[in-house]
Design an enzyme around this catalytic site. Sequence first.
Site, PDB file in Angstrom:
ATOM      1  N   GLY A  30     100.315  -4.649  53.662  1.00 31.51           N
ATOM      2  CA  GLY A  30     101.277  -4.871  52.598  1.00 31.51           C
ATOM      3  C   GLY A  30     101.011  -4.235  51.261  1.00 31.51           C
ATOM      4  O   GLY A  30     101.909  -4.169  50.421  1.00 31.51           O
TER       5      GLY A  30
ATOM      6  N   GLU B 102      95.538  -5.347  58.197  1.00 33.07           N
ATOM      7  CA  GLU B 102      96.446  -4.426  58.901  1.00 33.07           C
ATOM      8  C   GLU B 102      97.179  -3.526  57.922  1.00 33.07           C
ATOM      9  O   GLU B 102      98.403  -3.572  57.824  1.00 33.07           O
ATOM     10  CB  GLU B 102      97.494  -5.240  59.685  1.00 33.07           C
ATOM     11  CG  GLU B 102      96.940  -6.288  60.603  1.00 33.07           C
ATOM     12  CD  GLU B 102      98.006  -7.334  60.994  1.00 33.07           C
ATOM     13  OE1 GLU B 102      99.170  -7.232  60.536  1.00 33.07           O
ATOM     14  OE2 GLU B 102      97.660  -8.245  61.752  1.00 33.07           O
ATOM     15  N   PRO B 103      96.479  -2.708  57.144  1.00 34.64           N
ATOM     16  CA  PRO B 103      97.195  -1.855  56.197  1.00 34.64           C
ATOM     17  C   PRO B 103      97.849  -0.663  56.893  1.00 34.64           C
ATOM     18  O   PRO B 103      97.272  -0.075  57.815  1.00 34.64           O
ATOM     19  CB  PRO B 103      96.084  -1.373  55.252  1.00 34.64           C
ATOM     20  CG  PRO B 103      94.831  -1.434  56.058  1.00 34.64           C
ATOM     21  CD  PRO B 103      95.020  -2.481  57.116  1.00 34.64           C
ATOM     22  N   GLY B 104      99.023  -0.322  56.446  1.00 31.46           N
ATOM     23  CA  GLY B 104      99.718   0.845  56.986  1.00 31.46           C
ATOM     24  C   GLY B 104     100.000   1.837  55.876  1.00 31.46           C
ATOM     25  O   GLY B 104      99.296   2.827  55.683  1.00 31.46           O
TER      26      GLY B 104
ATOM     27  N   TYR C 273     116.587   1.813  52.102  1.00 33.84           N
ATOM     28  CA  TYR C 273     116.077   0.864  51.094  1.00 33.84           C
ATOM     29  C   TYR C 273     116.365   1.326  49.669  1.00 33.84           C
ATOM     30  O   TYR C 273     115.760   0.807  48.738  1.00 33.84           O
ATOM     31  CB  TYR C 273     114.555   0.691  51.221  1.00 33.84           C
ATOM     32  CG  TYR C 273     114.019   0.577  52.620  1.00 33.84           C
ATOM     33  CD1 TYR C 273     114.256  -0.560  53.378  1.00 33.84           C
ATOM     34  CD2 TYR C 273     113.263   1.605  53.180  1.00 33.84           C
ATOM     35  CE1 TYR C 273     113.754  -0.672  54.669  1.00 33.84           C
ATOM     36  CE2 TYR C 273     112.752   1.491  54.460  1.00 33.84           C
ATOM     37  CZ  TYR C 273     113.005   0.360  55.198  1.00 33.84           C
ATOM     38  OH  TYR C 273     112.494   0.264  56.465  1.00 33.84           O
TER      39      TYR C 273
ATOM     40  N   CYS D 236     126.108  14.426  58.079  1.00 35.09           N
ATOM     41  CA  CYS D 236     127.487  14.113  57.709  1.00 35.09           C
ATOM     42  C   CYS D 236     127.666  12.652  57.328  1.00 35.09           C
ATOM     43  O   CYS D 236     128.320  11.882  58.034  1.00 35.09           O
ATOM     44  CB  CYS D 236     128.417  14.478  58.851  1.00 35.09           C
ATOM     45  SG  CYS D 236     128.246  16.200  59.263  1.00 35.09           S
ATOM     46  N   GLU D 237     127.056  12.239  56.248  1.00 31.77           N
ATOM     47  CA  GLU D 237     127.177  10.890  55.704  1.00 31.77           C
ATOM     48  C   GLU D 237     126.930  10.989  54.209  1.00 31.77           C
ATOM     49  O   GLU D 237     125.984  11.667  53.789  1.00 31.77           O
ATOM     50  CB  GLU D 237     126.078   9.973  56.251  1.00 31.77           C
ATOM     51  CG  GLU D 237     126.079   9.805  57.720  1.00 31.77           C
ATOM     52  CD  GLU D 237     126.129   8.348  58.144  1.00 31.77           C
ATOM     53  OE1 GLU D 237     126.357   7.465  57.291  1.00 31.77           O
ATOM     54  OE2 GLU D 237     125.953   8.125  59.341  1.00 31.77           O
TER      55      GLU D 237
HETATM   56  N1  LLP Z   1     101.238  -5.922  59.781  1.00 28.36           N
HETATM   57  C1  LLP Z   1     102.458  -6.371  60.098  1.00 28.36           C
HETATM   58  C2  LLP Z   1     102.577  -7.524  60.982  1.00 28.36           C
HETATM   59  C3  LLP Z   1     103.604  -5.738  59.593  1.00 28.36           C
HETATM   60  O1  LLP Z   1     104.802  -6.206  59.885  1.00 28.36           O
HETATM   61  C4  LLP Z   1     103.462  -4.608  58.750  1.00 28.36           C
HETATM   62  C5  LLP Z   1     104.624  -3.902  58.233  1.00 28.36           C
HETATM   63  C6  LLP Z   1     102.159  -4.160  58.455  1.00 28.36           C
HETATM   64  C7  LLP Z   1     101.069  -4.844  58.987  1.00 28.36           C
HETATM   65  C8  LLP Z   1     101.889  -2.980  57.600  1.00 28.36           C
HETATM   66  O2  LLP Z   1     102.341  -3.179  56.296  1.00 28.36           O
HETATM   67  P1  LLP Z   1     102.044  -2.082  55.166  1.00 28.36           P
HETATM   68  O3  LLP Z   1     100.569  -2.105  54.865  1.00 28.36           O
HETATM   69  O4  LLP Z   1     102.484  -0.766  55.691  1.00 28.36           O
HETATM   70  O5  LLP Z   1     102.885  -2.530  54.029  1.00 28.36           O
HETATM   71  N2  LLP Z   1     109.805   0.658  56.824  1.00 28.36           N
HETATM   72  C9  LLP Z   1     109.524  -0.067  55.605  1.00 28.36           C
HETATM   73  C10 LLP Z   1     108.258  -0.893  55.725  1.00 28.36           C
HETATM   74  C11 LLP Z   1     108.290  -1.909  56.850  1.00 28.36           C
HETATM   75  C12 LLP Z   1     107.025  -2.716  56.972  1.00 28.36           C
HETATM   76  C13 LLP Z   1     107.043  -3.558  58.177  1.00 28.36           C
HETATM   77  N3  LLP Z   1     105.827  -4.264  58.453  1.00 28.36           N
HETATM   78  C14 LLP Z   1     109.441   0.939  54.458  1.00 28.36           C
HETATM   79  O6  LLP Z   1     109.617   2.131  54.684  1.00 28.36           O
HETATM   80  O7  LLP Z   1     109.248   0.556  53.305  1.00 28.36           O
END
Ligand code: LLP
Length: 425
Positions: A247, A284-286, A327, A353-354
């Site tokens: 997050g 769980e960072p993404g 978003y 085309c949007e």
């Molecule tokens: N763990 C779980 C259970 C999650 O649902 C998520 C993201 C993460 C970890 C990773 O979160 P992060 O560190 O990336 O914030 N597509 C959207 C973001 C959707 C996030 C969904 N869950 C965007 O482009 O902003």
Amino acid sequence: MSSSVLPGHPHIHHEGGHLHVEGVRLADLAAAHGTPLFVYSKAAMLAALGAYQRGFAGRKAKICYAMKANSSLGILQVFARAGCGFDIVSGGELERVLAAGGQPGDIIFSGVGKTRREMRRALEVSIACFNVESEAELDTLNAVAVEMGRTAPVSLRVNPDVDPKTHPYISTGLKGNKFGVAHDRALHAYRHAASLPGLRVVGIDCHIGSQITTTGPYLDAMDRVLDLVEAVEREGIPIHHIDFGGGLGITYNGEQPPAADALWQQILARLDARGHGHRALMIEPGRSLVGNAGLCLTEVLYLKPGTDKNFCIVDAAMNDLPRPAMYQAFHAIVPATPPQGASATYEVVGPVCESGDWIGHDRELAVRAGDLLAVLSAGAYCMSMASNYNTRGRAAEVLVDGDAAHLIRAREDAADQMRMERLLA
Ligand code: LLP
């Protein structure tokens, strides 16, 4: 020749008007691989990971990259080799991690709708933990595990009901969200899990949202989770690890999220103060690991002056960069080749085309057709959310490592897109 690093992007710099990622000139990549092209800096990914690793130094902690942010094999390899685990949300992601050399014992499986088939496959390879999101899922996972003569390690994803103050589509830990087990049902769900023969309770999990830029919601969530840990353990159900989700936000447009190491110092202090400093941790960072390590290189196709607005039509579109349309997200757009022509204010749009196919509103640019632009902060939730809308092939991807550029995904062509389809007899 003048050289200047892009503010907030230490691995991207201009040199003589040409944008570079690490030691590689983007115009050269465009010439070799075409556009739109995603370009990632390996050093930026490892620097982002390093901040978390510093934050956890001396602790029993596993960083599980939330691969939904960017699941390309070459990206997964970088994190696997750096010692990361992985947070997956589908059977497809499981196969990708395994193909990239990830170890099953480093994989945790999140998501509200795991199918029996996905559970079976994850049990077969022995993943580390299922983050279960409902009581019904506990029953199904138990049935699948018993059928296979296995015991499934489980964490319950609890919903701490904390407002992360982010975009409503990406906040996940509020009462009204579809995610997790409600805080006041959690104890009941843990008792149920502990009673099932096919399950072994190993932890607790939460995730409150994405693109969070303040520390407060994390501390509140940690308190709520620790209240539950204490309550669950009073029932005689030991909790081995706490998974604190992902997050942490990144800077797209001046946001100032805490640095990962500083954030975790504060969260760990809270953990210690409450007497839980000994616990194993997972996160769980993404986005924060890849978001600002990537950009999307795109060519200006046409300039179209209008009465109200000037349009800068580029060859990347909402199918490559879906976040603005989905978003209303902001991505900075900077020149990748020396600025030409007079500066003007443009709507930067793609060929789809949007009317919703926009990449940036009101951007001041000095460009001509044929120039290259870089859409920044495009490492996370761009390629992994890309589509084939308008039968546009998905972009190619290059991973830069110092002076070397590795093509990690070839451009998709029309034949690739039609491969699964069958003509009528
Ligand atoms: N763990 C779980 C259970 C999650 O649902 C998520 C993201 C993460 C970890 C990773 O979160 P992060 O560190 O990336 O914030 N597509 C959207 C973001 C959707 C996030 C969904 N869950 C965007 O482009 O902003």
